[in-house]
Scaffold this motif. Structure first.
Motif, PDB file in Angstrom:
ATOM      1  N   HIS A 334       7.902 -41.232  12.610  1.00 45.49           N
ATOM      2  CA  HIS A 334       7.267 -41.579  11.343  1.00 45.49           C
ATOM      3  C   HIS A 334       8.060 -40.960  10.201  1.00 45.49           C
ATOM      4  N   LEU A 335       8.395 -41.768   9.208  1.00 42.06           N
ATOM      5  CA  LEU A 335       9.309 -41.348   8.161  1.00 42.06           C
ATOM      6  C   LEU A 335       8.631 -41.047   6.825  1.00 42.06           C
ATOM      7  N   ASP A 336       7.484 -41.632   6.589  1.00 43.58           N
ATOM      8  CA  ASP A 336       6.864 -41.541   5.271  1.00 43.58           C
ATOM      9  C   ASP A 336       5.925 -40.340   5.190  1.00 43.58           C
ATOM     10  N   GLU A 337       5.683 -39.870   3.970  1.00 45.92           N
ATOM     11  CA  GLU A 337       4.767 -38.752   3.778  1.00 45.92           C
ATOM     12  C   GLU A 337       3.323 -39.170   4.046  1.00 45.92           C
ATOM     13  N   ARG A 338       3.017 -40.444   3.820  1.00 46.21           N
ATOM     14  CA  ARG A 338       1.669 -40.936   4.119  1.00 46.21           C
ATOM     15  C   ARG A 338       1.520 -41.106   5.622  1.00 46.21           C
ATOM     16  N   PRO A 339       0.436 -40.637   6.207  1.00 45.84           N
ATOM     17  CA  PRO A 339       0.273 -40.744   7.659  1.00 45.84           C
ATOM     18  C   PRO A 339       0.066 -42.182   8.109  1.00 45.84           C
ATOM     19  N   LEU A 340       0.402 -42.437   9.362  1.00 47.03           N
ATOM     20  CA  LEU A 340       0.177 -43.735   9.992  1.00 47.03           C
ATOM     21  C   LEU A 340      -1.052 -43.625  10.880  1.00 47.03           C
ATOM     22  N   LYS A 345      -2.374 -51.947   8.623  1.00 47.96           N
ATOM     23  CA  LYS A 345      -1.687 -53.237   8.573  1.00 47.96           C
ATOM     24  C   LYS A 345      -0.280 -53.012   8.039  1.00 47.96           C
ATOM     25  N   VAL A 346       0.710 -53.469   8.795  1.00 51.89           N
ATOM     26  CA  VAL A 346       2.107 -53.213   8.463  1.00 51.89           C
ATOM     27  C   VAL A 346       2.922 -54.489   8.631  1.00 51.89           C
ATOM     28  N   LEU A 347       4.170 -54.409   8.236  1.00 57.37           N
ATOM     29  CA  LEU A 347       5.160 -55.439   8.539  1.00 57.37           C
ATOM     30  C   LEU A 347       6.140 -54.866   9.554  1.00 57.37           C
ATOM     31  N   ILE A 348       6.516 -55.663  10.539  1.00 54.26           N
ATOM     32  CA  ILE A 348       7.559 -55.274  11.489  1.00 54.26           C
ATOM     33  C   ILE A 348       8.831 -56.023  11.130  1.00 54.26           C
ATOM     34  N   LYS A 349       9.906 -55.278  10.871  1.00 54.21           N
ATOM     35  CA  LYS A 349      11.215 -55.891  10.641  1.00 54.21           C
ATOM     36  C   LYS A 349      12.066 -55.665  11.878  1.00 54.21           C
ATOM     37  N   HIS A 350      12.328 -56.748  12.616  1.00 55.25           N
ATOM     38  CA  HIS A 350      13.142 -56.680  13.828  1.00 55.25           C
ATOM     39  C   HIS A 350      14.341 -57.597  13.638  1.00 55.25           C
ATOM     40  N   THR A 351      15.537 -57.027  13.634  1.00 56.89           N
ATOM     41  CA  THR A 351      16.784 -57.741  13.296  1.00 56.89           C
ATOM     42  C   THR A 351      16.567 -58.492  11.983  1.00 56.89           C
ATOM     43  N   THR A 352      16.598 -59.831  12.000  1.00 57.41           N
ATOM     44  CA  THR A 352      16.443 -60.595  10.759  1.00 57.41           C
ATOM     45  C   THR A 352      15.052 -61.199  10.621  1.00 57.41           C
ATOM     46  N   ARG A 353      14.132 -60.794  11.468  1.00 61.80           N
ATOM     47  CA  ARG A 353      12.777 -61.364  11.475  1.00 61.80           C
ATOM     48  C   ARG A 353      11.773 -60.323  10.992  1.00 61.80           C
ATOM     49  N   THR A 354      10.876 -60.730  10.096  1.00 62.65           N
ATOM     50  CA  THR A 354       9.831 -59.850   9.595  1.00 62.65           C
ATOM     51  C   THR A 354       8.483 -60.539   9.760  1.00 62.65           C
ATOM     52  N   PHE A 410      13.281 -51.395  15.534  1.00 62.71           N
ATOM     53  CA  PHE A 410      12.599 -52.102  14.453  1.00 62.71           C
ATOM     54  C   PHE A 410      12.108 -51.095  13.425  1.00 62.71           C
ATOM     55  N   LEU A 411      11.642 -51.593  12.295  1.00 60.90           N
ATOM     56  CA  LEU A 411      11.052 -50.765  11.248  1.00 60.90           C
ATOM     57  C   LEU A 411       9.639 -51.248  10.963  1.00 60.90           C
ATOM     58  N   LEU A 412       8.761 -50.294  10.652  1.00 60.75           N
ATOM     59  CA  LEU A 412       7.439 -50.627  10.135  1.00 60.75           C
ATOM     60  C   LEU A 412       7.467 -50.416   8.627  1.00 60.75           C
ATOM     61  N   ILE A 413       7.006 -51.417   7.897  1.00 60.32           N
ATOM     62  CA  ILE A 413       7.112 -51.434   6.441  1.00 60.32           C
ATOM     63  C   ILE A 413       5.727 -51.605   5.832  1.00 60.32           C
ATOM     64  N   ASP A 414       5.478 -50.917   4.729  1.00 61.32           N
ATOM     65  CA  ASP A 414       4.228 -51.071   3.991  1.00 61.32           C
ATOM     66  C   ASP A 414       4.237 -52.437   3.296  1.00 61.32           C
ATOM     67  N   PRO A 415       3.303 -53.318   3.605  1.00 60.87           N
ATOM     68  CA  PRO A 415       3.316 -54.648   2.986  1.00 60.87           C
ATOM     69  C   PRO A 415       2.992 -54.632   1.501  1.00 60.87           C
ATOM     70  N   GLY A 418       6.589 -52.231   0.101  1.00 59.93           N
ATOM     71  CA  GLY A 418       7.893 -52.367   0.744  1.00 59.93           C
ATOM     72  C   GLY A 418       8.504 -51.072   1.226  1.00 59.93           C
ATOM     73  N   THR A 419       7.733 -49.982   1.217  1.00 60.54           N
ATOM     74  CA  THR A 419       8.250 -48.691   1.669  1.00 60.54           C
ATOM     75  C   THR A 419       8.451 -48.705   3.180  1.00 60.54           C
ATOM     76  N   THR A 420       9.565 -48.155   3.637  1.00 64.09           N
ATOM     77  CA  THR A 420       9.781 -47.992   5.075  1.00 64.09           C
ATOM     78  C   THR A 420       8.913 -46.847   5.575  1.00 64.09           C
ATOM     79  N   LEU A 421       8.047 -47.137   6.536  1.00 66.11           N
ATOM     80  CA  LEU A 421       7.099 -46.156   7.034  1.00 66.11           C
ATOM     81  C   LEU A 421       7.579 -45.463   8.309  1.00 66.11           C
ATOM     82  N   THR A 422       8.076 -46.269   9.262  1.00 65.50           N
ATOM     83  CA  THR A 422       8.311 -45.753  10.609  1.00 65.50           C
ATOM     84  C   THR A 422       9.508 -46.456  11.229  1.00 65.50           C
ATOM     85  N   ALA A 423      10.291 -45.702  11.995  1.00 62.94           N
ATOM     86  CA  ALA A 423      11.370 -46.278  12.799  1.00 62.94           C
ATOM     87  C   ALA A 423      10.881 -46.370  14.233  1.00 62.94           C
TER      88      ALA A 423
END
Length: 442
Positions: A334-340, A345-354, A410-415, A418-423
């Motif tokens: 987990h990368l962000d200061e806000r807890p997961l 509800k998040v966005l998953i960015k995997h290669t070129t697909r979100t 993949f990355l988890l992104i705040d919808p 757009g902040t990156t939350l988690t790797a």
């Protein structure tokens, strides 16, 4: 292009380039080590060295403070500029290097994920006076999580412990034991003094008990790279090209960067997540037709059949293809200061697909100090490493991260912003892990 030519073209760049990352706790001397490595390998420009010497003299120092070669970016970071990892490019007669210099403070541990995500080697720095500390363990865990193939334990400041072999031996044994529990297979320990230059580029005259290579010698000779011909083909589609010109009225190409493997004209391929099969009709590289392409080339692929393909689809071949799924289990940092939390509800960015997704469960988080698994009921906080279960709105074709670092991550992104939350890394972090249980060790 003949098969022999393809193989030679694949292997040449892999054998001559090493991507590596440096990590270490605050005040372990990482800036000085990087500066010494650049200076003694003759990779510092004359004007840069002159500026460092001038700044050192103003401080009343006779010898140049090599840490100043990297302190510029640190000052920028302290001023709030969003540059987390400093990249250094240098070369010797034997190999080219891309060095990702990651910050040492615990607050910026998450930035090591960025620097080490593409690294083939990690240099973990330890102060010989302090030995293995919590931040050392955390850096080792991140390297293991990211499946970095090679780890170097650089025991620095040996000059401050009178170059004592027992001190080095004790630190090396403690670290290698911990790394082995994480599943790190290749660990090399090197005693050195970045300030004095011992065993960085030149062998030390003060440690005749050490018979191994210097740091630079190890970086120059460690085996890196892999044969793309032995890897499965993974080609994430980035853009569909349809010029519809009079010269090319029926042209349809799929542009992107080959993540792994070698793709040849005539190869049978599967398009995911649809599962449709076809063959490769052509490969265009740099505006010219080619017989084959290999990772990490950026090319345009033409297929024999007209299939509904769009950005985010994956063209796969060779061996077992990933099974598209909406249910994903993964190890995460987990990368962000806000807890997961569960239910997020998040966005998953995997290669070129979100795609949209929901955090169904946080199975556990890992105690870095003891390697015990703790309940994930409270969620994951900044720098936490754990295991999550996700439910995606659309199927994703993920490989296991242990099999393919590019298509298993993949990355988890705040919808909302757009902040990156988690790797995330599909599968288990450190190999086989028994059934979850609070306080259980693996």
């Amino acid at each position: 292009m003949t098969t022999t030519a393809v193989t030679a073209a694949q292997e040449a760049p892999a054998a001559s380039l090493l991507r590596f990352a440096t990590a270490g706790s605050v005040d372990d001397g990482k800036s000085t080590l990087v500066g010494r490595l650049l200076h003694d390998s003759k990779s510092v420009l004359a004007d840069q060295l002159e500026a460092v010497e001038h700044a050192s003299r103003k401080r009343g120092q006779e010898a140049p403070d090599l840490a100043l070669l990297t302190d510029g970016l640190r000052a920028e970071r302290e001023q709030g500029i969003t540059i987390d990892v400093a990249y250094r490019y240098f070369a010797t007669a034997r190999r080219r290097f891309i060095l990702a210099d990651t910050p040492g403070h615990v607050q910026y541990t998450r930035n090591m994920v960025t620097g080490a995500s593409t690294a083939e080697l990690a240099v973990v720095l330890v102060d010989a006076r302090n030995g293995v500390v919590e931040q050392t363990r955390r850096h080792a865990a991140v390297a293991a999580l990211l499946r970095v193939p090679h780890v170097v334990l650089a025991v620095n400041k040996m000059d401050l412990v009178d170059y004592a072999e027992p001190v080095f031996a004790a630190i090396a044994e403690e670290f290698t034991t911990y790394a082995a529990e994480l599943g790190v297979r290749d660990v090399v320990a090197i005693p050195l003094s970045a300030l004095a230059g011992d065993n960085v580029v030149e062998p030390s005259a003060h440690m005749d008990w050490y018979g191994g290579r210097t740091l630079l010698e190890h970086l120059e000779t460690v085996p890196v790279g892999s044969d793309p011909g032995r890897e499965p083909v993974r080609f994430p589609v980035q853009y569909v090209i349809r010029p519809q010109t009079a010269e090319h009225p029926d042209y349809r190409g799929y542009a992107g960067q080959l993540a792994s493997g070698v793709l040849r004209v005539g190869d049978p391929v599967t398009v995911l997540p649809s599962g449709r099969t076809t063959t490769v009709a052509g490969v265009d590289a740099l505006g010219e037709e080619a017989d084959a392409a290999w990772a990490p080339q950026s090319v345009t692929v033409r297929l024999a059949d007209d299939i509904d393909i769009s950005r985010g689809d994956l063209i796969a071949a060779g061996g077992r293809t990933p099974v598209p799924t909406r249910d994903i289990e993964a190890s995460v940092c987990h990368l962000d200061e806000r807890p997961l939390h569960v239910g997020a509800k998040v966005l998953i960015k995997h290669t070129t697909r979100t795609v949209r997704a929901l955090v169904k469960d946080i199975s556990y988080r890992i105690d870095i100090g003891t390697l015990e698994r703790r309940s994930g009921a409270e969620g994951l906080h900044g720098n936490d490493i754990g295991h999550v279960v996700l439910r995606a709105a659309e199927p994703l074709a993920l490989d296991d991260y242990a099999d393919n670092r590019r298509t298993g991550s993949f990355l988890l992104i705040d919808p909302a912003d757009g902040t990156t939350l988690t790797a995330g890394m599909a599968g288990e972090a450190f190999g086989a892990v028994p059934a979850p249980g609070d306080g259980e060790r693996f």
